[in-house]
Design an enzyme around this catalytic site. Structure first.
Site, mmCIF file in Angstrom:
data_model
loop_
_atom_site.group_PDB
_atom_site.id
_atom_site.type_symbol
_atom_site.label_atom_id
_atom_site.label_comp_id
_atom_site.label_asym_id
_atom_site.label_seq_id
_atom_site.Cartn_x
_atom_site.Cartn_y
_atom_site.Cartn_z
ATOM 1 N N LYS A 1 0.828 -1.211 0.000
ATOM 2 C CA LYS A 1 0.000 0.000 0.000
ATOM 3 C C LYS A 1 0.862 1.260 0.000
ATOM 4 C CE LYS A 1 -1.856 1.732 4.028
ATOM 5 N NZ LYS A 1 -1.593 3.180 4.105
ATOM 6 N N ASN A 2 1.831 1.309 0.924
ATOM 7 C CA ASN A 2 2.587 2.549 1.083
ATOM 8 C C ASN A 2 3.563 2.812 -0.054
ATOM 9 O OD1 ASN A 2 1.154 3.079 3.334
ATOM 10 N ND2 ASN A 2 2.802 2.654 4.794
ATOM 11 N N ARG B 1 -4.526 11.016 4.165
ATOM 12 C CA ARG B 1 -3.350 11.891 4.296
ATOM 13 C C ARG B 1 -2.336 11.701 3.182
ATOM 14 N NH1 ARG B 1 -1.760 14.566 8.574
ATOM 15 N NH2 ARG B 1 0.340 14.277 7.783
ATOM 16 N N CYS C 1 -4.432 13.254 13.053
ATOM 17 C CA CYS C 1 -5.069 11.967 12.861
ATOM 18 C C CYS C 1 -4.951 11.158 14.133
ATOM 19 C CB CYS C 1 -4.515 11.233 11.654
ATOM 20 S SG CYS C 1 -2.979 10.416 11.956
ATOM 21 N N ARG D 1 0.602 15.113 12.924
ATOM 22 C CA ARG D 1 1.345 14.768 11.716
ATOM 23 C C ARG D 1 1.534 16.004 10.855
ATOM 24 N NH1 ARG D 1 -0.856 9.026 9.589
ATOM 25 N NH2 ARG D 1 1.032 9.133 8.310
ATOM 26 N N PRO D 2 2.445 16.886 11.289
ATOM 27 C CA PRO D 2 2.685 18.102 10.519
ATOM 28 C C PRO D 2 3.334 17.784 9.172
ATOM 29 C CG PRO D 2 4.298 17.902 12.291
ATOM 30 C CD PRO D 2 3.338 16.765 12.455
ATOM 31 N N ILE D 3 3.303 18.755 8.246
ATOM 32 C CA ILE D 3 3.989 18.557 6.961
ATOM 33 C C ILE D 3 5.012 19.671 6.747
ATOM 34 C CG2 ILE D 3 2.240 17.172 5.765
ATOM 35 C CD1 ILE D 3 1.393 19.855 4.401
ATOM 36 N N ASP D 4 5.492 20.206 7.876
ATOM 37 C CA ASP D 4 6.463 21.310 7.787
ATOM 38 C C ASP D 4 7.712 20.929 6.985
ATOM 39 O OD1 ASP D 4 6.720 19.561 10.081
ATOM 40 O OD2 ASP D 4 8.431 20.768 10.701
ATOM 41 N N LEU D 5 8.151 19.675 7.093
ATOM 42 C CA LEU D 5 9.377 19.280 6.372
ATOM 43 C C LEU D 5 9.140 19.256 4.864
ATOM 44 C CD1 LEU D 5 10.580 16.387 8.712
ATOM 45 C CD2 LEU D 5 11.449 18.721 8.613
ATOM 46 N N ASP E 1 4.430 0.836 12.153
ATOM 47 C CA ASP E 1 3.186 0.256 11.623
ATOM 48 C C ASP E 1 2.986 -1.199 12.054
ATOM 49 O OD1 ASP E 1 2.615 2.639 10.449
ATOM 50 O OD2 ASP E 1 2.908 1.984 8.375
ATOM 51 N N VAL F 1 8.052 7.127 16.970
ATOM 52 C CA VAL F 1 7.710 7.797 15.702
ATOM 53 C C VAL F 1 6.430 8.632 15.815
ATOM 54 C CG1 VAL F 1 7.292 7.462 13.232
ATOM 55 C CG2 VAL F 1 8.935 6.004 14.404
ATOM 56 N N ARG G 1 -8.964 -0.082 4.780
ATOM 57 C CA ARG G 1 -8.115 0.867 4.044
ATOM 58 C C ARG G 1 -6.838 0.201 3.567
ATOM 59 N NH1 ARG G 1 -5.874 4.832 7.639
ATOM 60 N NH2 ARG G 1 -4.429 4.812 5.894
HETATM 61 C C1 UD1 Z 1 4.473 6.925 6.265
HETATM 62 C C2 UD1 Z 1 3.506 5.774 6.171
HETATM 63 C C3 UD1 Z 1 2.992 5.406 7.552
HETATM 64 C C4 UD1 Z 1 4.154 5.123 8.494
HETATM 65 C C5 UD1 Z 1 5.151 6.275 8.480
HETATM 66 C C6 UD1 Z 1 6.397 6.018 9.297
HETATM 67 C C7 UD1 Z 1 2.432 6.078 4.031
HETATM 68 C C8 UD1 Z 1 1.200 6.378 3.296
HETATM 69 N N1 UD1 Z 1 2.380 6.188 5.355
HETATM 70 O O1 UD1 Z 1 3.758 8.047 6.785
HETATM 71 O O2 UD1 Z 1 2.167 4.243 7.421
HETATM 72 O O3 UD1 Z 1 3.664 4.953 9.790
HETATM 73 O O4 UD1 Z 1 5.562 6.558 7.121
HETATM 74 O O5 UD1 Z 1 7.004 4.848 8.883
HETATM 75 O O6 UD1 Z 1 3.458 5.748 3.462
HETATM 76 N N2 UD1 Z 1 6.896 14.628 10.591
HETATM 77 C C9 UD1 Z 1 7.067 15.960 10.890
HETATM 78 N N3 UD1 Z 1 7.039 16.867 9.862
HETATM 79 C C10 UD1 Z 1 6.846 16.489 8.556
HETATM 80 C C11 UD1 Z 1 6.673 15.119 8.278
HETATM 81 C C12 UD1 Z 1 6.698 14.216 9.316
HETATM 82 O O7 UD1 Z 1 7.224 16.339 12.051
HETATM 83 O O8 UD1 Z 1 6.830 17.354 7.680
HETATM 84 C C13 UD1 Z 1 6.880 13.634 11.685
HETATM 85 C C14 UD1 Z 1 5.504 12.982 11.844
HETATM 86 O O9 UD1 Z 1 4.662 13.764 12.604
HETATM 87 C C15 UD1 Z 1 5.825 11.662 12.478
HETATM 88 C C16 UD1 Z 1 7.201 11.339 11.894
HETATM 89 O O10 UD1 Z 1 7.712 12.559 11.374
HETATM 90 O O11 UD1 Z 1 5.927 11.805 13.864
HETATM 91 C C17 UD1 Z 1 7.147 10.296 10.798
HETATM 92 O O12 UD1 Z 1 6.382 10.754 9.726
HETATM 93 P P1 UD1 Z 1 6.669 10.339 8.216
HETATM 94 O O13 UD1 Z 1 7.890 9.495 8.156
HETATM 95 O O14 UD1 Z 1 6.600 11.563 7.384
HETATM 96 O O15 UD1 Z 1 5.418 9.419 7.934
HETATM 97 P P2 UD1 Z 1 4.389 9.508 6.715
HETATM 98 O O16 UD1 Z 1 5.134 9.676 5.446
HETATM 99 O O17 UD1 Z 1 3.308 10.470 7.040
#
Ligand code: UD1
Length: 421
Positions: free
Chosen positions: A22-23, A91, A115, A120-124, A305, A327, A397
């Site tokens: 899936k991912n 997401r 969620c 789960r911010p997307i600042d990065l 996961d 995480v 899902r």
């Molecule tokens: C993906 C997977 C999810 C898995 C996760 C970690 C998919 C669809 N989802 O989620 O199943 O649990 O990897 O292996 O592939 N973070 C920030 N800022 C950002 C981005 C992330 O602070 O801009 C933090 C998140 O809040 C979280 C951590 O980084 O605590 C990991 O997130 P990330 O690796 O980005 O996971 P996803 O890509 O969302």
């Protein structure tokens, strides 16, 4: 409303074929937006998240069809405005941002919310797209990004975020010049995107290590691709844990053992015997489940996961296990439900101490999110009596033909639909 009804206590025995990841597939679908042409992606699981992504791509102007695990995409003219309802539903839709911005020079997308498993911010994603030259505005719950052509840069991620690494790889594919991502995520799904993008015509190397190099190319050099998705390591791990907790013996086919190394070593520690083939794993359970501690980390550490499912296993261990989640801050939604089934779990900020009990008992429980739901299925398969799980939509899902696959190895599990609430 749908419910999963499980009568526990039957050891799983037989063979399960693992579906495509899936991912990985969700991101390959997003990556296809970068190039015009025809894409044939094989081993695509027929799960809710894939259909949601098909909806997103269709709304953007892509022709998409999924038949017998083969997804065909025809990408030509597209728009940069992502459909809000679907983006809010899933997401992972945020992964269309990088490709749309790079190809069209603009994208408008709803901001993803929090969620069930934590902030789960997307600042990065945003900060580093800005480094590549995007101008980003956030207003009224939407993100709008614009650029002329993105410019390759050296980027260092504060944390090896999977999503940010992928979004930046896709965006940088069409940038002018070279981009280097330091502290990149190293998950197998990142390698899969690299391979897919390279098959489209991109020039990327380093995926699977923490430094990824993307040599930006011109749009005219990108085209369609034919590709087979890697097996789903989380699905594989879930079934191994289900077999172990029921004291069963199962064989998984279409699995990459290297992708779940840490889990395999933890299963050995808990007293399962494993035989590992090239793309096959056989698990033979010991009679007693031994306790084991885990700490979740970015790959190649123990996958977050699989944390909830692993916790289910050690609820029946012969001693105490410590489970530390690093995480996601709030990924313990399954704890209260497992307690309802008789588990002895003590929570302390980001750690859980699980004291093994002799038996779990079937109960009415609710799946709060996808993997928490899988943990409850696993617990239900081992519990004494009947477990009723609601919140089934979360589980569907991410697990293709979950009920059929489990029934195929002897589980007493059924999906029932009920009228009203
Ligand atoms: C993906 C997977 C999810 C898995 C996760 C970690 C998919 C669809 N989802 O989620 O199943 O649990 O990897 O292996 O592939 N973070 C920030 N800022 C950002 C981005 C992330 O602070 O801009 C933090 C998140 O809040 C979280 C951590 O980084 O605590 C990991 O997130 P990330 O690796 O980005 O996971 P996803 O890509 O969302």
């Amino acid at each position: 409303m749908q419910k999963l009804i499980i009568e526990g206590g039957y050891p799983l025995t037989g063979t399960i074929r693992i579906s495509g990841a899936k991912n990985a597939v969700l991101k390959l679908m997003a990556a296809a937006l970068l190039g015009k042409g025809k894409f044939v992606i094989r081993d695509v699981p027929a799960i809710k998240d894939v259909y949601t992504m098909i909806g997103v791509l269709t709304a953007l102007g892509v022709k998409a069809e999924l038949t017998d695990s083969v997804l065909t995409l025809e990408v030509d003219q597209i728009t940069g405005e992502a459909p809000t309802d679907l983006v809010q539903e899933m997401r992972a839709s945020i992964q269309v941002m990088g490709p749309l911005l790079a190809r069209l020079g603009w994208v408008k997308i709803a901001k993803p919310g929090g969620c069930a498993i934590g902030d789960r911010p997307i600042d990065l994603h945003l900060r580093n797209l800005e480094r590549l030259g995007a101008v980003i505005e956030e207003e009224h719950g939407f993100i709008t990004a614009r650029c002329s052509r993105l410019i390759g840069q050296e980027i260092s991620l504060d944390f090896p975020s999977v999503g940010a690494t992928e979004n930046l790889m896709m965006a940088a594919t069409l940038a002018k010049g070279k981009t280097v991502i330091y502290n990149a995520a190293r998950e197998p799904e990142i390698v899969d995107i690299q391979n897919f993008l390279n098959q489209m015509g991109a020039k990327i190397y380093g995926a699977g290590t923490s430094v990824i190099v993307i040599e930006g190319i011109d749009e005219k050099h990108l085209g369609g691709a034919e590709y087979t998705v890697i097996p789903d390591r989380i699905e594989a791990g879930t079934y191994l844990l289900a077999a172990a907790i029921t004291r069963g013996n199962i064989t998984l086919e279409n699995v990459n053992p290297q992708h779940i190394q840490v889990l395999l070593s933890k299963l050995t520690e808990t007293n399962s015997r494993l035989s590992i083939g090239l793309n096959k794993i056989t698990l033979e359970s010991g009679r007693i489940i031994q306790p084991a501690n885990i700490i979740t980390l970015p790959y190649p550490g123990f996958a977050t996961d699989l944390q909830p499912q692993f916790m289910s296993l050690v609820t029946l261990a012969n001693g105490s296990s410590v489970i530390k989640e690093t995480v996601y801050s709030r990924r313990f939604g399954h704890v209260e439900e497992l307690r309802r089934m008789g588990a002895d779990i003590q929570l302390d900020t980001n750690s859980a101490i699980v004291r093994g009990v002799k038996q779990l008992s079937g109960a009415a429980v609710r799946a709060m999110d996808l993997r928490a739901g899988a943990a409850l299925v696993i617990a239900g398969l081992a519990a004494h009596g009947t477990t009723e799980i609601t919140g089934v939509e979360h589980i569907m899902r991410g697990y293709e033909r979950l009920v059929e696959k489990l029934q195929g190895v002897g589980a007493k599990i059924n999906l029932v639909s009920e009228e009203g609430n």
